[in-house]
Structure formats: C-alpha cells, structure tokens
Write an enzyme that holds these catalytic residues in place. Structure first.
Site, PDB file in Angstrom:
ATOM      1  N   HIS A 157       3.721   6.265  13.510  1.00 13.54           N
ATOM      2  CA  HIS A 157       4.178   7.206  12.480  1.00 13.54           C
ATOM      3  C   HIS A 157       3.105   7.578  11.469  1.00 13.54           C
ATOM      4  O   HIS A 157       3.321   8.434  10.633  1.00 13.54           O
ATOM      5  CB  HIS A 157       5.347   6.586  11.705  1.00 13.54           C
ATOM      6  CG  HIS A 157       4.917   5.431  10.847  1.00 13.54           C
ATOM      7  ND1 HIS A 157       4.859   4.158  11.327  1.00 13.54           N
ATOM      8  CD2 HIS A 157       4.481   5.384   9.566  1.00 13.54           C
ATOM      9  CE1 HIS A 157       4.417   3.357  10.369  1.00 13.54           C
ATOM     10  NE2 HIS A 157       4.177   4.073   9.292  1.00 13.54           N
ATOM     11  N   HIS A 204      10.387   6.995  14.269  1.00 11.43           N
ATOM     12  CA  HIS A 204      10.457   7.227  12.817  1.00 11.43           C
ATOM     13  C   HIS A 204      11.103   8.593  12.565  1.00 11.43           C
ATOM     14  O   HIS A 204      10.771   9.567  13.246  1.00 11.43           O
ATOM     15  CB  HIS A 204       9.032   7.187  12.268  1.00 11.43           C
ATOM     16  CG  HIS A 204       8.943   7.127  10.770  1.00 11.43           C
ATOM     17  ND1 HIS A 204       9.367   8.140   9.960  1.00 11.43           N
ATOM     18  CD2 HIS A 204       8.462   6.174   9.943  1.00 11.43           C
ATOM     19  CE1 HIS A 204       9.159   7.809   8.681  1.00 11.43           C
ATOM     20  NE2 HIS A 204       8.605   6.612   8.658  1.00 11.43           N
ATOM     21  N   GLU A 224       0.723  -8.992  -1.385  1.00 12.16           N
ATOM     22  CA  GLU A 224      -0.119  -8.513  -0.269  1.00 12.16           C
ATOM     23  C   GLU A 224      -1.331  -7.769  -0.830  1.00 12.16           C
ATOM     24  O   GLU A 224      -1.633  -6.633  -0.466  1.00 12.16           O
ATOM     25  CB  GLU A 224       0.646  -7.635   0.726  1.00 12.16           C
ATOM     26  CG  GLU A 224      -0.061  -7.488   2.062  1.00 12.16           C
ATOM     27  CD  GLU A 224       0.636  -6.539   3.031  1.00 12.16           C
ATOM     28  OE1 GLU A 224       0.544  -5.308   2.861  1.00 12.16           O
ATOM     29  OE2 GLU A 224       1.288  -7.034   3.965  1.00 12.16           O
ATOM     30  N   GLU A 258      -2.737   5.029   2.479  1.00 14.77           N
ATOM     31  CA  GLU A 258      -2.442   3.640   2.106  1.00 14.77           C
ATOM     32  C   GLU A 258      -3.656   2.892   1.572  1.00 14.77           C
ATOM     33  O   GLU A 258      -3.538   2.065   0.667  1.00 14.77           O
ATOM     34  CB  GLU A 258      -1.836   2.888   3.299  1.00 14.77           C
ATOM     35  CG  GLU A 258      -0.412   3.308   3.649  1.00 14.77           C
ATOM     36  CD  GLU A 258      -0.331   4.558   4.506  1.00 14.77           C
ATOM     37  OE1 GLU A 258      -1.393   5.109   4.898  1.00 14.77           O
ATOM     38  OE2 GLU A 258       0.797   5.010   4.788  1.00 14.77           O
ATOM     39  N   ARG A 312       0.242   8.849   9.002  1.00  9.77           N
ATOM     40  CA  ARG A 312      -0.239  10.204   8.717  1.00  9.77           C
ATOM     41  C   ARG A 312      -1.516  10.534   9.480  1.00  9.77           C
ATOM     42  O   ARG A 312      -1.685  11.636   9.967  1.00  9.77           O
ATOM     43  CB  ARG A 312      -0.479  10.371   7.221  1.00  9.77           C
ATOM     44  CG  ARG A 312       0.779  10.733   6.472  1.00  9.77           C
ATOM     45  CD  ARG A 312       0.497  10.900   4.998  1.00  9.77           C
ATOM     46  NE  ARG A 312       1.686  11.392   4.329  1.00  9.77           N
ATOM     47  CZ  ARG A 312       2.792  10.680   4.105  1.00  9.77           C
ATOM     48  NH1 ARG A 312       2.861   9.435   4.514  1.00  9.77           N
ATOM     49  NH2 ARG A 312       3.824  11.213   3.493  1.00  9.77           N
ATOM     50  N   ASP A 339       0.788  -1.233   0.000  1.00  8.91           N
ATOM     51  CA  ASP A 339       0.000   0.000   0.000  1.00  8.91           C
ATOM     52  C   ASP A 339       0.818   1.280   0.000  1.00  8.91           C
ATOM     53  O   ASP A 339       0.299   2.345   0.299  1.00  8.91           O
ATOM     54  CB  ASP A 339      -0.908  -0.004   1.236  1.00  8.91           C
ATOM     55  CG  ASP A 339      -0.107  -0.095   2.533  1.00  8.91           C
ATOM     56  OD1 ASP A 339       1.105   0.181   2.515  1.00  8.91           O
ATOM     57  OD2 ASP A 339      -0.696  -0.436   3.570  1.00  8.91           O
TER      58      ASP A 339
END
Ligand code: UD1
Length: 387
Positions: free
Chosen positions: A215, A247, A122, A136, A217, A100
C-alpha cells in the site's frame, strides 16, 4: 497523595493502533499512579474501529478526520487543529505518539506548541534517505526532533538517535511493542501451534500460500507491476496461492482488482482483522509485503519476508536473515518468491524463528520508565540494567 500522571496516547491508523494497544493496556493497569487518556485521530476509520473493538479500547476523544482520498496536508492540518482542542481541554502531563505516521508527527507538533512533553514510541528507526519510505521517514525524523523522550525498539535505533545528538539519558531501549500485541493476540486466539486448518478464503490447505500486503505511497506507481508479478507467481509450477487483504486506498484497491480479479489462485479480500492477520501469517509459507510491521511480526513465527521496497529501516531483520529486499521490480519479485518455493535450503535459511525486535514486554518497560522519570523517582533496577 501525589497526583496521577496524566498520560495521553494518540494514534489513528492501523499500524500505530496495533502497536499502541498494549501500551494503553499497560497504562490502564498502572492506575491509580497513571491516569490514561486515549485520543484517536481516525486517520483511518474502518480499519481503526475494528482494532479498537478487538483490543477493547474506548477512546476519550475521537478527532474523526478521515476523508476519501485524503492528502497529507489535509491529514496534518486536521490533526493539528483537533489536537489543540483536545490538549487544551485535557491538559495531559505527557503525550505518547508512535512511529512514523502523519498522525504521530502532527500530534507531536501540536503537543510541542502547547509545551507538553512528547514521548516517542518506536523511536530511532531510520533509512539512509529522507524520501523512502515517503512520507514516513520524514514523519519519524520530525517526531524525533519534537520528542523529549525516546523509546527505541533496538540498540541500533538508540545508536541512530545518539548520532543525531539526542541525550542518552532520554533514550530507553524497550523492544518493539508490536511483539507485545502479536504475542497477546496469538495467545488469546491460541493460534500458534496445532491450530486446525479451516478453508481460508477458498485457499487449498494442501498447496503453499503466500500472504501479501502492499500500500505504500512510493509503491503507488509500481502497483500494476506488483500486481503483474503476483499474477506470474500464481502460475509458477508449485501452484502457490496468494492471499492479499487489499488496503482500501483508492490508489491501491481498484488497480489490484482490475489486474488480479479472476486469476486462479489469487484471493483479494477486504482488510482482515488483526487476529486473522496473525492467523494468516501463522499458516502461510512466506510473506511478500511493503509494510513495516509485518517485517517485525512474521519472523516471530519463522516466516521469511520478501520486502517490496528498496530500503528498510529494519536492518536488524536483514542481518538476522529473515528479511530480504526485493524492490518493486516484477522479475525480482517473481525470482525471489520462486526461489523460496522451490529451494528448501534457501527457505530454511530465512525461516529461522529468530526475532530481533523484542520479547513481548516492551509496554511494561515504557510505563515503568515514564513513572520513574516523570515522578522523579530513581529508575528501577531492571531499567538501569537495560538502559
Ligand atoms: C498510513 C501511514 C502508513 C501506514 C499505513 C497503514 C502515513 C503518512 N502513512 O498510510 O505509514 O503504513 O497507514 O495502512 O500516515 N482509507 C479508507 N479506510 C480506512 C483506511 C484508509 O478508506 O480504514 C483510505 C483513505 O480514504 C485514504 C487512503 O485510504 O485516502 C490512504 O490512507 P492514508 O492514511 O492517507 O495513508 P495510508 O496509505 O493508509
């Protein structure tokens, strides 16, 4: 003699590198039937380079696109332009992308424009809303539309694709390659079992510790709230310790350090190598994260995972009882963590070492399927049974 099948793998962030590394190894082992080509975008730079070294992967092409505080549009356009050049020069028969990330959706689009078939590793994970996780969820939906072949990790992922009218013959359930990577890494370093207990980042091995990552968004705004929750957890009666490899994103690291530096029991460290991550999971009491991969990895070692998100595309883990959604609300994070620290029954219920995500053999299945399908041969018996 038939020409080797030219298979290009494209990846560029930490998670897709971990999950594609075993696929690259399996493709390499299939020489001379396959000619593997490796292209990295370097959407991440230092985190990617560490992994390339660990997995002993030498890319044929490196787009080197990362800039500080990059926007999604910048990542997308740089991948598109770079991939056009690489695809024109290399002319692969098929392009493999993963999951993603923006690297994956943009590389898939570039391959589609060149009319090169895309295989999605995936494939088929979905949440109920296109906005979570952002971006994602849309990246994987777009990649799914662009792809000709879909390697779904679970039967549920396959069903998601079928609901979107993807032909059943183009979907193959493989298990998740993250388990291949995890098992290989754990075995190589002899981490599972009676590994010695060295002092880890100043953590006291006599007290429980919690492995944290955050981490995403959609959590950027909530980052102060998450950090305050961690500070509160460190003050709980069990005196848990927190290990957070932070991160490097400018939306994450400065906030974490501002709020948590100097708090007793909290260790903020730079991103760990993959083998140190596996080791940390093996030794912690529980995992608190918004990552996708950790939701698949931690259950391998029977570690409960509290997921700091409102939705997960990995409902198999919720059903298996190894994952619980806690969102980014401070009170909920502290309460659920406290419960797992004090209530052995609640802990044992989540800590059952059951992993619905695979058996560590996904990469070999992917390569076998590609050869059978793209070289026109019949599917091997094993794949017919599993498909
Ligand atoms: C990306 C993926 C996400 C994945 C995550 C793992 C997308 C849209 N998101 O998000 O699915 O879970 O990777 O980390 O593809 N940075 C560095 N050094 C590094 C890596 C990143 O400084 O080694 C900085 C970059 O300058 C960048 C920021 O971190 O500005 C964020 O990186 P980016 O790739 O844009 O998004 P991630 O949040 O890492």
């Amino acid at each position: 003699m038939t020409q080797p099948l030219k298979v290009m793998t494209v990846f560029g962030t930490r998670p897709d590198t971990v999950k594609m590394a075993p696929v690259v190894h399996a493709l390499t082992a299939a020489r001379p039937s396959i000619q593997p080509l490796i292209c990295v975008t370097a959407q991440h730079r230092e985190m990617l380079d560490d992994l390339l070294e660990l997995f002993e992967i030498v890319p044929d092409d490196d787009l080197d696109i990362m800039t500080a505080d990059q926007t999604l549009t910048e990542v997308t356009t740089r991948v598109l332009i770079g991939m056009e050049r690489v695809l024109t020069a290399r002319q692969p028969d098929v392009v493999l992308v993963h999951g993603d990330t923006t690297t994956s959706s943009a590389a898939a689009l570039a391959a589609f424009y060149r009319q090169i078939p895309v295989a999605h590793v995936e494939a088929g994970l979905r949440t109920a809303t296109r906005w979570e996780p952002f971006p994602e969820e849309m990246n994987r939906r777009l990649t799914g539309r662009l792809a000709s072949f879909h390697f779904a990790p679970t039967a549920r992922a396959r069903a998601n694709l079928e609901r979107e009218n993807v032909a059943g013959a183009d979907i193959f359930v493989t298990g998740n390659t993250v388990i291949d990577a995890f098992v290989e890494t754990a075995r190589r370093a002899e981490l599972i079992g009676d590994a010695p207990e060295p002092a880890w980042h100043g953590l006291d091995s006599g007290r429980p510790w919690i492995f944290v990552t955050a981490h995403r968004r959609e959590n950027h705004e909530a980052m102060p709230e998450i950090c305050r929750a961690l500070a509160e957890i460190a003050g709980l009666p069990q005196r848990p310790q927190i290990l957070w490899p932070v991160h490097p994103s400018p939306r994450v690291a400065p906030i974490a350090h501002r709020i948590l530096d100097g708090i007793a029991g909290v260790s903020l460290v730079a991103p760990l190598s993959y083998s140190a991550t596996v080791r940390s999971i093996a030794r912690c009491r529980l995992v608190l994260t918004d990552s996708g991969g950790l939701q698949e990895e931690a259950p391998c070692l029977g570690k409960p995972v509290l997921v700091m998100r409102r939705e997960t595309e990995r409902p198999e883990g919720i059903e298996a009882g190894t994952l619980k959604l806690v969102g980014s609300d401070r009170t909920a994070i502290v309460a659920q963590t406290g419960l797992l620290l004090e209530d052995e029954v609640a802990y044992a219920r989540m800590a059952r070492a059951h992993n619905p995500y695979g058996d560590g053999l996904a990469s070999g299945r992917i390569v076998g399927w590609l050869l059978a399908r793209l070289r026109g041969g019949p599917l091997p018996e094993e794949f017919r049974a599993a498909a």
